[in-house]
Each structure stands twice: as C-alpha cells, then as structure tokens.
Design a protein around this motif. Structure first.
Motif, PDB file in Angstrom:
ATOM      1  N   GLN A  25      -9.962  -8.714  -2.060  1.00  0.00           N
ATOM      2  CA  GLN A  25     -11.070  -7.760  -1.998  1.00  0.00           C
ATOM      3  C   GLN A  25     -11.634  -7.491  -3.393  1.00  0.00           C
ATOM      4  OE1 GLN A  25     -11.373  -7.991   1.528  1.00  0.00           O
ATOM      5  NE2 GLN A  25     -12.239  -5.993   1.146  1.00  0.00           N
ATOM      6  N   ILE A  26     -10.736  -7.377  -4.394  1.00  0.00           N
ATOM      7  CA  ILE A  26     -11.193  -7.147  -5.771  1.00  0.00           C
ATOM      8  C   ILE A  26     -12.033  -8.331  -6.252  1.00  0.00           C
ATOM      9  CG2 ILE A  26     -10.419  -6.879  -8.153  1.00  0.00           C
ATOM     10  CD1 ILE A  26      -7.993  -5.345  -7.087  1.00  0.00           C
ATOM     11  N   HIS A  27     -11.566  -9.551  -5.937  1.00  0.00           N
ATOM     12  CA  HIS A  27     -12.328 -10.751  -6.307  1.00  0.00           C
ATOM     13  C   HIS A  27     -13.669 -10.777  -5.586  1.00  0.00           C
ATOM     14  CE1 HIS A  27     -13.130 -14.857  -7.527  1.00  0.00           C
ATOM     15  NE2 HIS A  27     -13.317 -15.194  -6.258  1.00  0.00           N
ATOM     16  N   ARG A  40       2.748  -1.546  -5.074  1.00  0.00           N
ATOM     17  CA  ARG A  40       1.753  -2.095  -4.151  1.00  0.00           C
ATOM     18  C   ARG A  40       0.870  -0.982  -3.586  1.00  0.00           C
ATOM     19  NH1 ARG A  40       2.717  -7.173  -2.047  1.00  0.00           N
ATOM     20  NH2 ARG A  40       2.071  -6.570   0.069  1.00  0.00           N
ATOM     21  N   LYS A  41       1.476   0.133  -3.227  1.00  0.00           N
ATOM     22  CA  LYS A  41       0.710   1.267  -2.718  1.00  0.00           C
ATOM     23  C   LYS A  41      -0.253   1.788  -3.785  1.00  0.00           C
ATOM     24  CE  LYS A  41      -0.153   4.811   0.062  1.00  0.00           C
ATOM     25  NZ  LYS A  41      -0.813   4.653   1.381  1.00  0.00           N
ATOM     26  N   GLN A  42       0.204   1.808  -5.018  1.00  0.00           N
ATOM     27  CA  GLN A  42      -0.628   2.265  -6.125  1.00  0.00           C
ATOM     28  C   GLN A  42      -1.842   1.366  -6.306  1.00  0.00           C
ATOM     29  OE1 GLN A  42       1.203   4.250  -9.890  1.00  0.00           O
ATOM     30  NE2 GLN A  42       0.949   2.103 -10.380  1.00  0.00           N
ATOM     31  N   MET A  43      -1.651   0.048  -6.160  1.00  0.00           N
ATOM     32  CA  MET A  43      -2.775  -0.875  -6.278  1.00  0.00           C
ATOM     33  C   MET A  43      -3.766  -0.682  -5.134  1.00  0.00           C
ATOM     34  SD  MET A  43      -2.774  -2.526  -9.022  1.00  0.00           S
ATOM     35  CE  MET A  43      -4.196  -3.484  -8.507  1.00  0.00           C
ATOM     36  N   ARG A  44      -3.267  -0.411  -3.942  1.00  0.00           N
ATOM     37  CA  ARG A  44      -4.167  -0.134  -2.812  1.00  0.00           C
ATOM     38  C   ARG A  44      -5.012   1.113  -3.087  1.00  0.00           C
ATOM     39  NH1 ARG A  44      -3.594  -3.138   1.644  1.00  0.00           N
ATOM     40  NH2 ARG A  44      -1.668  -4.342   1.896  1.00  0.00           N
ATOM     41  N   LEU A  45      -4.364   2.133  -3.619  1.00  0.00           N
ATOM     42  CA  LEU A  45      -5.102   3.360  -3.923  1.00  0.00           C
ATOM     43  C   LEU A  45      -6.111   3.134  -5.042  1.00  0.00           C
ATOM     44  CD1 LEU A  45      -2.211   5.987  -3.731  1.00  0.00           C
ATOM     45  CD2 LEU A  45      -3.993   5.562  -2.038  1.00  0.00           C
ATOM     46  N   VAL A  68     -15.936  -1.195   6.571  1.00  0.00           N
ATOM     47  CA  VAL A  68     -16.908  -1.521   5.525  1.00  0.00           C
ATOM     48  C   VAL A  68     -16.661  -0.612   4.329  1.00  0.00           C
ATOM     49  CG1 VAL A  68     -18.678  -2.380   7.091  1.00  0.00           C
ATOM     50  CG2 VAL A  68     -18.604   0.056   6.549  1.00  0.00           C
ATOM     51  N   LYS A  69     -17.083  -1.065   3.167  1.00  0.00           N
ATOM     52  CA  LYS A  69     -16.909  -0.306   1.931  1.00  0.00           C
ATOM     53  C   LYS A  69     -18.126  -0.508   1.052  1.00  0.00           C
ATOM     54  CE  LYS A  69     -13.587   0.363  -1.878  1.00  0.00           C
ATOM     55  NZ  LYS A  69     -14.506   0.250  -3.013  1.00  0.00           N
ATOM     56  N   ARG A  70     -18.516   0.553   0.384  1.00  0.00           N
ATOM     57  CA  ARG A  70     -19.639   0.454  -0.546  1.00  0.00           C
ATOM     58  C   ARG A  70     -19.173  -0.177  -1.857  1.00  0.00           C
ATOM     59  NH1 ARG A  70     -24.427   2.892   0.464  1.00  0.00           N
ATOM     60  NH2 ARG A  70     -24.529   4.312   2.248  1.00  0.00           N
ATOM     61  N   LEU A  71     -19.985  -1.017  -2.392  1.00  0.00           N
ATOM     62  CA  LEU A  71     -19.703  -1.629  -3.685  1.00  0.00           C
ATOM     63  C   LEU A  71     -19.906  -0.582  -4.774  1.00  0.00           C
ATOM     64  CD1 LEU A  71     -18.978  -4.473  -4.741  1.00  0.00           C
ATOM     65  CD2 LEU A  71     -21.409  -4.822  -5.168  1.00  0.00           C
ATOM     66  N   TYR A 127      -7.708   0.411  -5.653  1.00  0.00           N
ATOM     67  CA  TYR A 127      -8.850  -0.286  -5.054  1.00  0.00           C
ATOM     68  C   TYR A 127      -9.689   0.671  -4.212  1.00  0.00           C
ATOM     69  CZ  TYR A 127     -11.265  -2.945  -1.431  1.00  0.00           C
ATOM     70  OH  TYR A 127     -12.209  -3.407  -0.558  1.00  0.00           O
ATOM     71  N   ARG A 128      -9.019   1.493  -3.422  1.00  0.00           N
ATOM     72  CA  ARG A 128      -9.736   2.404  -2.518  1.00  0.00           C
ATOM     73  C   ARG A 128     -10.470   3.488  -3.287  1.00  0.00           C
ATOM     74  NH1 ARG A 128      -5.649   3.654   1.853  1.00  0.00           N
ATOM     75  NH2 ARG A 128      -5.463   5.772   1.061  1.00  0.00           N
TER      76      ARG A 128
END
Length: 952
Positions: A890-892, A427-432, A215-218, A434-435
């Motif tokens: 997830q971003i959407h 791709r790793k940069q985009m994951r970070l 789970v992740k907080r908005l 988002y996180r």
C-alpha cells in the motif's frame, strides 16, 4: 481610531465590550495598526458562543486558552490612569518605553493602592507577548468576568491563512481529493476474514472510525501552492480541533517576549508564573441532558466506560481526539493485553498440571510420610529445637504446584512469547503509521526548554559582566558537571538505601523467626515460616510503594538540575533514571529470595552470623521457590491494586473534592457569580493538568517485568496482569476523558525509548529464568539424581539424597537447643539440606562430590537454556517481517499514485502552455495579414494581440 475588523465581533454598546485604549497599548509596546485586543466583559454569556467553545461572535472557534492571575482593582486603575494620560496628550513611544515595572509607580496617584512590582512585570510581559501573537496572525479575546475570582482567560483563534501557513511549515500530511482502493484479500483468506468480522462484531466499538475501510484518501504534506490538490469544500472541518490546537501551540512556543533581555516562549512564561496554565479545550460536555454529540461524549460511551471492557478500543478516534502519541500508548496497551490472553491460558494449564500431579510427586510424598522419621537440625540457636520433616508437608506439596517440569516449558514459552509480542507490536505500529499518514515522518528538534534558556541567559550575562565577546551561548559538559556528579552520587545513594531497607527486612525476618520459635504452642511453631514470610512481604510492599513515589520525585529533580535542552531529552533522561530506581526498588527483595537466601548459611556447628548474633536464613525443605512465589504474587498484586488502581482513582477524586470545596467557598462569597453558567474554559481549568505518559508506561513496564522475569516461579502472573489491564485500560481512558485537561496533540511514529526497555527486559528475562530454574528450583538436582544416583530409575530416595547428616555433639558452645528432648527422645544425628560428607567420613562436613556434579549440571543448563531460547527468540524476530506485506504494498502504491498525480499536473501545465503558444501564433499571423497602413494605424491593437496570452 481604526479598529482591526477581525477583532471586533459585536457593538460595544450592545454587549458591554470594553476595547483597551490603543494609545495605552502602544505605550506598552504594541504597534498601533495591529494592537487591538478585545476584552469581553459581558455578564450574560451569549449561547451562540456555545458557552466558551467559540468567540463572542459565535463564528470563530476557540483553539487554545491562556490563563493568568490578576488583581482587579490595581489593574483596572492602572489602565484607567494610562488612558487618561494618553487622552490628555501624554504619550510615550515604543523607544522611550522603560523596563517592565519601572515608571508605573510614578504614574499612580498618592491615594491609589501600591501596585505589586512582580504583578506589574507579569502584566507587561503578557501584554507584549499577546501583541506578538497578534502580529503572528492569531486572534485573541479576553475574558476576566468569570466565576473563578481573580482568574483571567485569553481565548485564541487561528484563522484560515495562519492554519495553512503553519501546516506547510510543520509538513502536516493532509488528505487530498485523490482516493484509491485498498488491496483486499481474495480466496480463502477473504472468507476467513469475513467470518472473523462477524464473530467479533459484538465486541467492536460503535464508532465510524473503527469500521473497516475499502478506500483511502491519498495524503500529501500540505502546501499553499498546491491547495487545488486538497478537498477544501469545508474549510471549517479541514483542520480538526486536534490539528488546530497543535498549530497554535507551535506558534505559542516560538513566539517570544523579549523585554529586559528575556527571550521567553510560552514554556518560560508558564514556568515564571506570567501565565498559570495553557491548554486546548475539550470538545464539550460528556454527560448531562441535551448534550450535543461530540467526540468526547462518544469516547466516554464507547471507550471510557467499564461497561464496554470486553470491546476493542476505538484507537482511531483516540488518535483523532488526543493525538498520535497518546493513541500509540493505548494501542500498545491494547496489544499487550491481547497478548496476555494466550500467556494466561498456558499459565493456568501449567498450574492445573501441578495441582493434578501433586499426589503423584514422590519427593513431596516422602517428605509427608511420617514413617521416614527424619529429624531435622534446629532452625535457630538455643531457642529452636529439633523438628520432624513431616511437619513441612504442606509447604512441600504447595511447592510442587510451581516447581514441576511444566514450569521449564512455561519459561521457554514466555521467552518466545516476549519475542513474538515485540514483533507483533512492530507490525501493528507500522499499520497505524500507514493508517495515520505517518510514513516518512521524522521528528524535528524541539524548541529549547524554559530552564535551558534561563541557564544560557545567565551564562551569557555572566560573560558580558566580565566584558567578554560572546557568540551564541550553549551549555557544555563543564556547565553540567556538578549536576552529573550529583546524579551519580544520588543514584548510588538511592540504590544503597534500597539495599539497606532489604537488609533491614532480613534482620526482621531472622529476629521474628527466633522470637516466634520460643512460643510454647506447637501450632505457633509450625506456622513460623509462613507468618514471617507473609509479614516481611507486606513490609516490603509498603516500603516499595512509598519509595516509588519518593524515587519518582527524586528522578525528576535529578533530571531538572541537568537542564536538558529539549523536552524529548528531558523525557528520555527522566525515564532512564526513574526506571532504574523503580526497577531496583521493586525487584531487589525478589532477587534476594531467588538467588541469595539460603546460599550463605553455612552448616550446623559452623553457621554464618550477621553482627555475631543473627544466623542467616535458610530455605524451606522444599526449596525457596515457594517463598519466591509468595513474594512475587503479593508485591505484584499489591502494587497493581494499591498503587496503580486505588491511587489512580482515589487521588484524582480527592483533588477534585478539594477543588470543589474551594469553589464552593468562593461561590458563597459571590452569589451573582454562582448563578452564571460556567464557560467551557472555566470547566476545563478546574481539571487536572496532563502530566505526561511516563507514569502510565512505567507501571506497565514494571508489570511486564513481573510477568516475564520470574515467571518460572509464578505461572499465574500473566493471568493477574490480564485482569489488571482490563481495568487499567478503562481507568486510564476515564481519566483522560473526564479527569484531565485536554493534552496538546503530539505527533509520534513509535513509543520511543520504552521499546528498547521492553527488549532489554525480554533478554534479561531469559537469563533470570534460566538461573531460577537452575539454582532456585529443585529441577536440576532431581534430574541429576534420576539419571546418576537412582537405583531403580525413579525418584524414590531423592529427599534422603539431598540431606546431609550432623552429629549433635559437634555443636559450638552455646548454640545447642535448650530443650534437646522436645521430640520425646534424645537426638544424636540430625539432618540438614546440603551436599556434605557425613560425620563418620575422614573429611567430615566437607563439600561432597555430589555438590560439584549438581553445580556442573546447573551451569550447563543455564548455558544451554540461555543460548537455545535466545536463538529461538532471534529466529522468531527474523522470520516475522517488521512491515506487513500488504502495508508495504500500500505504501508503494501511494508513492506511485502520487507520482502519477504530479505527472498529470505537469502534463496539464505543458498542454496549457502549448495551447497558449498556438493561440499566440495564430493571433500573430492574423495581425500580420493586415495591410501595412492599417497595421501602422492600429499599432496599439497589434501590441494588444501579442500581449493577450500573457495577460490571461
């Protein structure tokens, strides 16, 4: 006199706290109602403040520290004098305040020591600046009773309302109450992921931030109007220490000190010596008994230790403690190190293939066969004699280890590897992003640098002196033209200096080879080439290491005289200059061996000379690739071992030891101070200041060049880079956690200009490897011989095909060997490596048709190899999406959820308004049902009925 409650923590009688006289402070420019600055001069620090992590009250956390030098006696007397004057009724208003430093000497008695003008000016500026910080809402506490003599500390705390205000200004994304489920994989992918997690569990760091989350907080940019969206149950931990220090630093940068026409933020004050340092505090100690758990201690155990070299990095915890910019550097370094593992494995396989096939290599077998009795021409004039080709057997066999068909495959592989690495990092940069809630983050223009403001001020004062009307001034290209010219001339000079040093090493090689050839021992003559190569490479290595440090300082100076406006501009220009100079410095000797050595030698009887006395160098009979391998390996390993590791370990240790000796000498002078326990800000002050990430990135980028640019000549380069990086990660981590002051956290969504440099090196690597394979190695001549000249379809006769003949009677006068019978027989025809007509031909010693055939094949190979590999790299770039599919989903999903949250909020507001209207209508109807006489007599009640919903 009233004292602001938020600056008073304990009674002055209990803790020995001295509050500066308010009238004296007002005299230097403070407002009376907001100018109380607390000076904590207690000799016995209270444990409640956790030795400097909190104010004296033990409740307000220290978010930032300002450090300054002071003179105790003069400052104390000045303040006492001012207090006496104010108490006797002599006071001046803010309008009557003289310029900083003026009028102070008149207030002092004749017997008092003379106050230094500059020190007095700095004190005035500090007092005004700190007063402005108080007006901005910050809370300050001073401490001059420290173990470090002559050093004062100002502790800064940002209260809740200031944190909320600045978080809204900075558009910081903070977690809301709304939580949502992260999309999980299903089916066979879920099983594969679970198996991978179980296998990699022993190498995962034991930190909470590294565990996989379901789970992740908005997150949403913080807003004071929408505080109800955020979880504010624990206000003390809502803004972590990294965020708090960032907010305070933003206030420090924009708060100005405007006396005497100066407009100075904290950067200007630091540059002018008003303050000597400014830094946030570390969370606590990282070693020792009874140390409370903190993020710094956890990082030291799970990240900054050589014992956990095999584990993944706790990148989320690194980002939480140091900020996104430093977190991205270590994330990039981790991805780069991981990607070196497959490259190292393939490189080892290529090297082992060369070892396994060395005995089957026909050209090297022919060179080692003494029955061929091939007599080679002398390597130098007069002193050198004729020699047997079989004496170069060891060099020929060693050359095959790196000059075989597998190296061509490895070059193609490494070009694709570089493209894959860049895509994997994106791709790793985009994951970070988002996180770490950086999606949608845009960097805003930074505050002007101190030097830029000073130059603009100087320009405006110069125009005012000429009685010109001036608008808001800025520096134009005309103002910077002298600096640009100096930059251009300086860089050209530095590049020319590098070329001159390489040329000097060439002269050394030629002269040393001639000197060693005179040696009477056969063993000495046989090892001439190896000895000269090894010593020359060591000289190159020492020169490269020295010039690296020199060029780093020169690049910084050239950037400073340009006076860039912002820190980002300064950093980008510094990186470009430093990279250009260090790239030329590191790779010029390697480029010489790869592409120039042996190309302009001439031929026997018509050699090319330097200064009419030194003959140009020749490649070994097996080619220059072996020498290129030696050059590359020694420079790469030497730079990594000496410059990157020993310097990074040795220099900080040496500086720490020098600081320890200085402190020990001070402690011996004051035993009472020595017995006190150090505060946190005192301990951090003795650490090295953070100098930026440019040196860390630079050494890795240069290493990336060694791994990719000349990998065709040294397949083991990725392996040595991998071993170095395993140590480098822990070394840098230990330095950041234990040796450096805590840097200010900086938000960043990528690695900046370094990504473009990496892409440029990757493209250049394809071209260079194509030329290395084509022109430096014997791969193309072998193919041409195999398919055009071989009689039986094998490599037999290849060595003889590449050698031309020379009649010794055609030597120029004075160049023939002094001892022509050194081999025991008279030589009439000697051989040399080139494609030329024989002496019995009509056009003797002219370039033969074989040369042009080989040259055409080499150029064709370069064109085909370059375009094919470029196409394959672009195909890899195209086929791998920059944003992972699950992250884009997830971003959407976050956007949709945020819209839902606001829609529900709007619906709730509308529902509430409708409810109020219904109540208002009901109240009105109830009031209208009363009799007119009653209504008239209770007109006040009627009006109250209508006004009730509005009051609610």
């Amino acid at each position: 006199m009233r004292v602001n409650k938020k600056y008073s923590c304990l009674p002055a009688e209990e803790k020995g706290i001295h509050i500066i006289n308010i009238r004296a402070i007002e005299d230097i420019g403070y407002d009376q109602h907001e100018s109380t600055l607390l000076n904590s001069l207690s000799k016995n620090p209270d444990a409640d403040c956790k030795y400097g992590l909190y104010f004296r009250d033990g409740k307000r956390k220290v978010d930032y520290i300002l450090v300054y030098h002071y003179k105790k006696s003069s400052a104390g007397k000045t303040l006492t004098r001012r207090a006496q004057q104010n108490d006797s009724g002599v006071r001046s208003t803010k309008q009557d305040q003289p310029l900083p430093g003026k009028g102070v000497q008149l207030e002092m008695g004749e017997g008092e020591p003379h106050m230094d003008y500059h020190e007095d000016d700095k004190r005035f500026r500090r007092e005004e600046y700190e007063g402005n910080l108080v007006e901005a809402g910050l809370e300050l506490e001073r401490d001059e009773d420290t173990k470090i003599h002559g050093i004062g500390f100002v502790k800064i705390h940002a209260p809740w309302n200031v944190l909320c205000r600045e978080a809204e200004f900075l558009k910081l994304k903070m977690p809301t109450k709304k939580m949502y489920q992260i999309n999980q994989t299903h089916g066979i992918l879920k099983k594969i992921n679970s198996v991978i997690q179980k296998i990699t569990e022993p190498i995962q760091p034991k930190v909470a931030e590294h565990k996989p989350q379901t789970v992740k907080r908005l997150s949403y940019p913080f807003s004071r109007e929408k505080q109800h969206l955020f979880d504010l149950s624990d206000k003390d931990s809502f803004f972590d220490s990294k965020t708090r220090s960032t907010i305070v630093y933003e206030i420090l940068k924009r708060t100005t000190c405007t006396k005497a026409k100066y407009s100075m933020g904290i950067t200007s004050l630091l540059a002018n010596g008003v303050y000597s340092a400014a830094y946030p505090l570390h969370d606590g100690d990282y070693e020792g008994e009874n140390v409370e758990p903190n993020d710094r201690k956890l990082l030291c155990e799970e990240w900054a230790s050589y014992g956990v070299f095999y584990k993944y990095q706790p990148i989320d915890l690194v980002r939480k403690y140091f900020g996104e910019k430093i977190g991205l550097y270590f994330a990039w370094l981790g991805v780069y190190t991981q990607m070196l593992i497959p490259a190292s494995i393939v490189g080892i396989i290529v090297f082992l293939y060369g070892c396994a096939t060395v005995d089957e290599n026909i050209p090297s077998m022919e060179m080692c066969d003494q029955r061929n009795n091939i007599t080679m021409c002398p390597l130098c004039d007069r002193t050198c004699s004729y020699w047997k080709m079989s004496s170069a057997c060891a060099t020929a066999r060693a050359s095959h280890l790196f000059d075989n068909p597998a190296t061509v495959f490895f070059s193609v592989f490494m070009a694709l590897w570089a493209a894959t690495f860049m895509e994997h990092w994106k791709r790793k940069q985009m994951r970070l992003n988002y996180r770490w809630d950086l999606t949608g983050f845009e960097e805003e223009e930074d505050h002007p640098r101190a030097e830029y403001e000073a130059k603009v001020l100087e320009k405006s004062l110069r125009k005012e002196h000429k009685h010109k009307e001036t608008d808001k001034e800025k520096l134009t290209w005309k103002d910077r033209f002298p600096a640009y010219l100096t930059n251009f001339v300086g860089i050209i000079f530095m590049v020319g200096l590098t070329f001159a040093i390489v040329f000097g090493v060439i002269i050394y090689r030629i002269s040393t080879a001639a000197a060693l050839a005179i040696s009477s021992t056969p063993s000495g003559r046989s090892s001439v080439r190896v000895t000269v190569t090894a010593t020359a490479v060591i000289i190159n290595l020492v020169v490269i290491i020295i010039l690296d440090e020199v060029y780093g300082c020169i690049a910084r100076w050239l950037t400073q005289i340009e006076v860039p406006k912002t820190d980002k501009n300064f950093e980008e220009r510094l990186i470009f200059k430093a990279f250009l100079l260090k790239f030329v410095n590191a790779y010029t000797p390697i480029f010489y061996v790869a592409f120039f050595k042996g190309r302009f030698v001439g031929r026997p009887g018509d050699y090319v000379y330097i200064f009419h006395s030194f003959r140009m160098e020749e490649c070994a009979p097996g080619g220059c690739l072996m020498e290129l391998c030696i050059q590359l390996s020694i420079i790469m390993l030497g730079k990594q071992l000496i410059q990157n590791n020993l310097f990074e370990i040795g220099i900080p240790k040496m500086k720490k030891f020098i600081r320890y000796l200085k402190l020990k000498r001070r402690r011996s002078l004051d035993h009472e101070e020595h017995m006190k326990k150090k505060q946190r800000y005192e301990v951090d002050y003795n650490l090295e200041p953070f100098a930026g990430l440019t040196p860390e990135y630079m050494e890795m980028i240069i290493q990336f060049g060694f791994v990719t640019l000349f990998v065709a000549s040294f397949p083991l380069a990725p392996l040595f880079a991998l071993l170095n990086n395993i140590i480098e990660i822990r070394l840098d981590a230990k330095k950041f956690v234990t040796e450096l002051r805590r840097p200010v956290a900086v938000r960043a969504k990528d690695i900046g200009i370094w990504y473009n440099i990496l892409r440029g090196i990757g493209k250049l690597a394809v071209i260079i490897n194509a030329f290395v394979i084509s022109f430096t190695s014997d791969f193309i001549p072998r193919l041409v011989y195999l398919y055009m000249y071989s009689e039986n379809g094998t490599m037999h006769g290849f060595v003889n095909h590449t050698l031309s003949s020379f009649n010794v009677s055609d030597f120029q006068a004075g160049t023939a060997p002094n001892d022509p019978l050194d081999l025991g027989y008279e030589v009439q025809i000697c051989r040399y490596k080139d494609y030329r007509e024989p002496p019995w031909s009509e056009n003797k010693y002219d370039i033969s048709k074989d040369f042009w055939a080989v040259l055409a094949a080499r150029l064709a190979f370069v064109i085909v190899f370059q375009n094919l590999v470029m196409f394959m790299s672009d195909f890899v770039d195209w086929i791998i999406p920059d944003i992972p599919k699950d992250i884009s989903q997830q971003i959407h999903k976050e956007k949709v959820l945020m819209v839902e949250v606001f829609m529900r909020e709007e619906q709730g507001k509308l529902h509430m308004l409708e409810t109020w209207k219904d109540k208002d209508k009901t109240k009105g109807e109830n009031c209208n049902n009363h009799s007119p006489r009653l209504s008239r007599s209770h007109s006040g009640s009627l009006s109250s009925c209508h006004s009730y919903p509005l009051d609610v």
